[in-house]
Design a protein around this motif. Structure first.
Motif, PDB file in Angstrom:
ATOM      1  N   ALA A 105       0.905  -1.121  -0.154  1.00  0.00           N
ATOM      2  CA  ALA A 105       0.217   0.053  -0.102  1.00  0.00           C
ATOM      3  C   ALA A 105       0.750   1.354   0.171  1.00  0.00           C
ATOM      4  O   ALA A 105       0.634   2.282  -0.716  1.00  0.00           O
ATOM      5  N   ARG A 106       1.836   1.177   0.807  1.00  0.00           N
ATOM      6  CA  ARG A 106       2.743   2.385   0.830  1.00  0.00           C
ATOM      7  C   ARG A 106       3.677   2.579  -0.471  1.00  0.00           C
ATOM      8  O   ARG A 106       3.825   3.773  -0.780  1.00  0.00           O
ATOM      9  N   ALA A 107       4.141   1.434  -1.144  1.00  0.00           N
ATOM     10  CA  ALA A 107       4.823   1.455  -2.271  1.00  0.00           C
ATOM     11  C   ALA A 107       4.131   1.888  -3.448  1.00  0.00           C
ATOM     12  O   ALA A 107       4.785   2.418  -4.316  1.00  0.00           O
ATOM     13  N   ALA A 108       2.677   1.781  -3.362  1.00  0.00           N
ATOM     14  CA  ALA A 108       1.817   2.439  -4.448  1.00  0.00           C
ATOM     15  C   ALA A 108       2.000   3.921  -4.329  1.00  0.00           C
ATOM     16  O   ALA A 108       1.598   4.681  -5.344  1.00  0.00           O
ATOM     17  N   ARG A 109       2.434   4.662  -3.284  1.00  0.00           N
ATOM     18  CA  ARG A 109       2.466   6.026  -3.144  1.00  0.00           C
ATOM     19  C   ARG A 109       3.588   6.687  -3.232  1.00  0.00           C
ATOM     20  O   ARG A 109       3.888   7.901  -3.418  1.00  0.00           O
ATOM     21  N   VAL A 110       4.637   6.021  -2.703  1.00  0.00           N
ATOM     22  CA  VAL A 110       6.053   6.403  -2.434  1.00  0.00           C
ATOM     23  C   VAL A 110       7.013   5.740  -3.111  1.00  0.00           C
ATOM     24  O   VAL A 110       6.635   4.449  -3.440  1.00  0.00           O
ATOM     25  N   ALA A 111       8.243   6.211  -3.492  1.00  0.00           N
ATOM     26  CA  ALA A 111       9.288   5.330  -3.888  1.00  0.00           C
ATOM     27  C   ALA A 111      10.361   5.094  -2.637  1.00  0.00           C
ATOM     28  O   ALA A 111      10.949   5.800  -2.131  1.00  0.00           O
ATOM     29  N   PHE A 112      10.459   3.871  -2.292  1.00  0.00           N
ATOM     30  CA  PHE A 112      11.433   3.407  -1.236  1.00  0.00           C
ATOM     31  C   PHE A 112      12.874   3.038  -1.583  1.00  0.00           C
ATOM     32  O   PHE A 112      13.177   2.804  -2.672  1.00  0.00           O
ATOM     33  N   SER A 113      13.664   3.497  -0.873  1.00  0.00           N
ATOM     34  CA  SER A 113      15.030   3.034  -0.942  1.00  0.00           C
ATOM     35  C   SER A 113      15.134   1.718  -0.810  1.00  0.00           C
ATOM     36  O   SER A 113      14.228   0.831  -0.355  1.00  0.00           O
ATOM     37  N   ASP A 114      16.659   1.469  -0.752  1.00  0.00           N
ATOM     38  CA  ASP A 114      16.741  -0.091  -0.683  1.00  0.00           C
ATOM     39  C   ASP A 114      16.591  -0.294   0.908  1.00  0.00           C
ATOM     40  O   ASP A 114      17.015   0.655   1.548  1.00  0.00           O
ATOM     41  N   PRO A 115      16.083  -1.461   1.187  1.00  0.00           N
ATOM     42  CA  PRO A 115      15.998  -1.399   2.851  1.00  0.00           C
ATOM     43  C   PRO A 115      17.255  -1.616   3.348  1.00  0.00           C
ATOM     44  O   PRO A 115      18.464  -2.053   3.044  1.00  0.00           O
ATOM     45  N   TYR A 116      17.180  -0.885   4.770  1.00  0.00           N
ATOM     46  CA  TYR A 116      18.333  -0.744   5.532  1.00  0.00           C
ATOM     47  C   TYR A 116      18.478  -1.754   6.843  1.00  0.00           C
ATOM     48  O   TYR A 116      19.395  -1.988   7.196  1.00  0.00           O
ATOM     49  N   LEU A 117      17.152  -2.435   6.908  1.00  0.00           N
ATOM     50  CA  LEU A 117      17.336  -3.289   8.111  1.00  0.00           C
ATOM     51  C   LEU A 117      16.151  -4.213   7.858  1.00  0.00           C
ATOM     52  O   LEU A 117      14.997  -3.820   7.301  1.00  0.00           O
ATOM     53  N   THR A 118      16.141  -5.515   7.987  1.00  0.00           N
ATOM     54  CA  THR A 118      14.843  -6.537   8.149  1.00  0.00           C
ATOM     55  C   THR A 118      14.894  -7.064   9.536  1.00  0.00           C
ATOM     56  O   THR A 118      15.670  -7.464  10.153  1.00  0.00           O
ATOM     57  N   THR A 119      13.832  -6.527  10.024  1.00  0.00           N
ATOM     58  CA  THR A 119      13.463  -7.072  11.570  1.00  0.00           C
ATOM     59  C   THR A 119      12.120  -7.812  11.799  1.00  0.00           C
ATOM     60  O   THR A 119      11.345  -7.804  10.726  1.00  0.00           O
ATOM     61  N   LEU A 237      23.768   4.631   0.678  1.00  0.00           N
ATOM     62  CA  LEU A 237      23.716   3.267   1.620  1.00  0.00           C
ATOM     63  C   LEU A 237      24.551   2.160   1.257  1.00  0.00           C
ATOM     64  O   LEU A 237      25.014   1.252   2.066  1.00  0.00           O
ATOM     65  N   ARG A 238      24.521   1.937  -0.022  1.00  0.00           N
ATOM     66  CA  ARG A 238      25.689   0.816  -0.372  1.00  0.00           C
ATOM     67  C   ARG A 238      26.956   1.034   0.013  1.00  0.00           C
ATOM     68  O   ARG A 238      27.562   0.148   0.500  1.00  0.00           O
ATOM     69  N   GLY A 239      27.486   2.231   0.187  1.00  0.00           N
ATOM     70  CA  GLY A 239      28.514   2.679   0.561  1.00  0.00           C
ATOM     71  C   GLY A 239      28.975   2.342   2.003  1.00  0.00           C
ATOM     72  O   GLY A 239      29.999   1.721   2.520  1.00  0.00           O
ATOM     73  N   TRP A 240      27.835   2.749   2.929  1.00  0.00           N
ATOM     74  CA  TRP A 240      27.616   2.402   4.228  1.00  0.00           C
ATOM     75  C   TRP A 240      27.948   0.842   4.389  1.00  0.00           C
ATOM     76  O   TRP A 240      28.329   0.524   5.567  1.00  0.00           O
ATOM     77  N   ARG A 241      27.163   0.007   3.631  1.00  0.00           N
ATOM     78  CA  ARG A 241      27.252  -1.235   3.770  1.00  0.00           C
ATOM     79  C   ARG A 241      28.614  -1.824   3.641  1.00  0.00           C
ATOM     80  O   ARG A 241      29.133  -2.593   4.381  1.00  0.00           O
ATOM     81  N   SER A 242      29.519  -1.284   2.793  1.00  0.00           N
ATOM     82  CA  SER A 242      30.621  -1.600   2.531  1.00  0.00           C
ATOM     83  C   SER A 242      31.667  -1.209   3.308  1.00  0.00           C
ATOM     84  O   SER A 242      32.752  -2.021   3.641  1.00  0.00           O
ATOM     85  N   ASP A 243      31.524   0.030   3.897  1.00  0.00           N
ATOM     86  CA  ASP A 243      32.817   0.436   4.824  1.00  0.00           C
ATOM     87  C   ASP A 243      32.227   0.086   6.399  1.00  0.00           C
ATOM     88  O   ASP A 243      33.334   0.764   7.169  1.00  0.00           O
ATOM     89  N   GLY A 244      31.283  -0.339   6.908  1.00  0.00           N
ATOM     90  CA  GLY A 244      30.778  -0.545   8.124  1.00  0.00           C
ATOM     91  C   GLY A 244      30.059   0.486   8.712  1.00  0.00           C
ATOM     92  O   GLY A 244      29.499   0.217   9.896  1.00  0.00           O
ATOM     93  N   THR A 245      29.778   1.559   8.174  1.00  0.00           N
ATOM     94  CA  THR A 245      28.940   2.708   8.590  1.00  0.00           C
ATOM     95  C   THR A 245      27.478   2.112   9.198  1.00  0.00           C
ATOM     96  O   THR A 245      27.017   2.284  10.307  1.00  0.00           O
ATOM     97  N   LEU A 246      26.797   1.260   8.077  1.00  0.00           N
ATOM     98  CA  LEU A 246      25.541   0.911   8.529  1.00  0.00           C
ATOM     99  C   LEU A 246      25.299   0.117   9.706  1.00  0.00           C
ATOM    100  O   LEU A 246      24.567   0.039  10.646  1.00  0.00           O
ATOM    101  N   GLN A 247      26.514  -1.085   9.757  1.00  0.00           N
ATOM    102  CA  GLN A 247      26.373  -1.742  10.959  1.00  0.00           C
ATOM    103  C   GLN A 247      26.690  -1.043  12.244  1.00  0.00           C
ATOM    104  O   GLN A 247      26.469  -1.580  13.340  1.00  0.00           O
TER     105      GLN A 247
END
Length: 258
Positions: A105-119, A237-247
């Motif tokens: 329902a939300r994706a029909a209205r907005v554009a999401f980035s890549d997920p940063y967390l699955t919980t 966000l991809r850069g953060w995944r690579s350099d450890g910032t996201l974690q």
């Protein structure tokens, strides 16, 4: 003659000044990145006690880092949860960074980035009820009163499994937790980090149901037409995944209850 010489000199100087190239005007400053947050969901966004319009949480950390990476000043805009998407589409904010999960329902209205967390979706119950329901299905279908936050994945999930009058909807998570403590509801369903933060605040009185009741992916929401901004955010966000910032930022989730 002196007057004539002075006039000639003045004309020469004026011609030289006209011939000198002008410096180009300074470019305008970049616009602020207006980030919509709902300061009611630890550890994503919370208001700092005693400080008006001062916020903390992992999404605030992400917002500062994203704005810096984009070279734009940051403006945090507090928005009620059920007004987040309307505010974004009305151009009052540029991005929602507030623990928002991806739903059709939300994706029909907005554009999401890549997920940063699955919980996981998790349930909080009073300690004396920890073993009252043997399975997640029993908890969702048989518990007397289930609390959810309006417009969340938790609400949608509970309604899909139990569309009845025993669902109690709240605008703020902290109100639902208070009602759970006061025996006005029996279960509160939200995503696991929110439940963990609530348990840390009410240690001994509340516990998490032993098993997850569902799963969700969290991301940032943009206007569909702001494709360049969304692509830039995904690249960062991809850069953060690579350099450890996201974690590094997400580690505050596991440390929130310590």
């Amino acid at each position: 003659m002196n007057r004539v010489a002075a006039c000639v000199l003045a004309l020469a100087m004026s011609a030289c000044a006209a011939a000198r190239p002008r410096e180009p005007p300074a470019p305008p400053p970049p616009p602020a990145l207006r980030v919509g947050v709902t300061p009611d969901a630890a550890p994503y966004v919370v208001q700092v006690p005693g400080q008006y319009e001062q916020y903390a949480g992992i999404e605030i950390d992400f917002a500062h880092r994203l704005a810096s990476a984009l070279g734009r000043p940051l403006t945090i805009v507090a928005v009620p949860w059920d007004e987040q998407i309307p505010s974004l589409l009305a151009r009052r904010t540029d991005v929602i960074m507030s623990g928002m999960s991806i739903t059709p329902a939300r994706a029909a209205r907005v554009a999401f980035s890549d997920p940063y967390l699955t919980t996981a979706l998790q349930a909080a119950v009073r300690r004396e009820d920890a073993e009252r329901w043997p399975t997640p299905e029993a908890l969702l279908q048989a518990s007397p009163r289930i609390g959810v936050k309006a417009g969340t994945t938790g609400e949608a999930y509970v309604r899909a499994h139990r569309p009845d009058e025993h669902i109690v909807v709240y605008r703020r998570s902290r109100d639902a937790i208070t009602e759970l403590m006061n025996y006005r509801i029996d279960v509160y369903v939200s995503d696991a980090p929110v439940i963990d933060a609530a348990l840390a605040a009410h240690a001994g009185a509340l516990v998490a149901y032993p098993r997850a009741v569902g799963e969700q992916s969290l991301a940032w929401a943009f206007r569909p037409e702001d494709e360049e901004l969304r692509r830039d955010a995904d690249a960062i966000l991809r850069g953060w995944r690579s350099d450890g910032t996201l974690q590094q930022v997400l580690e505050t989730l596991s440390n929130a209850g310590e």
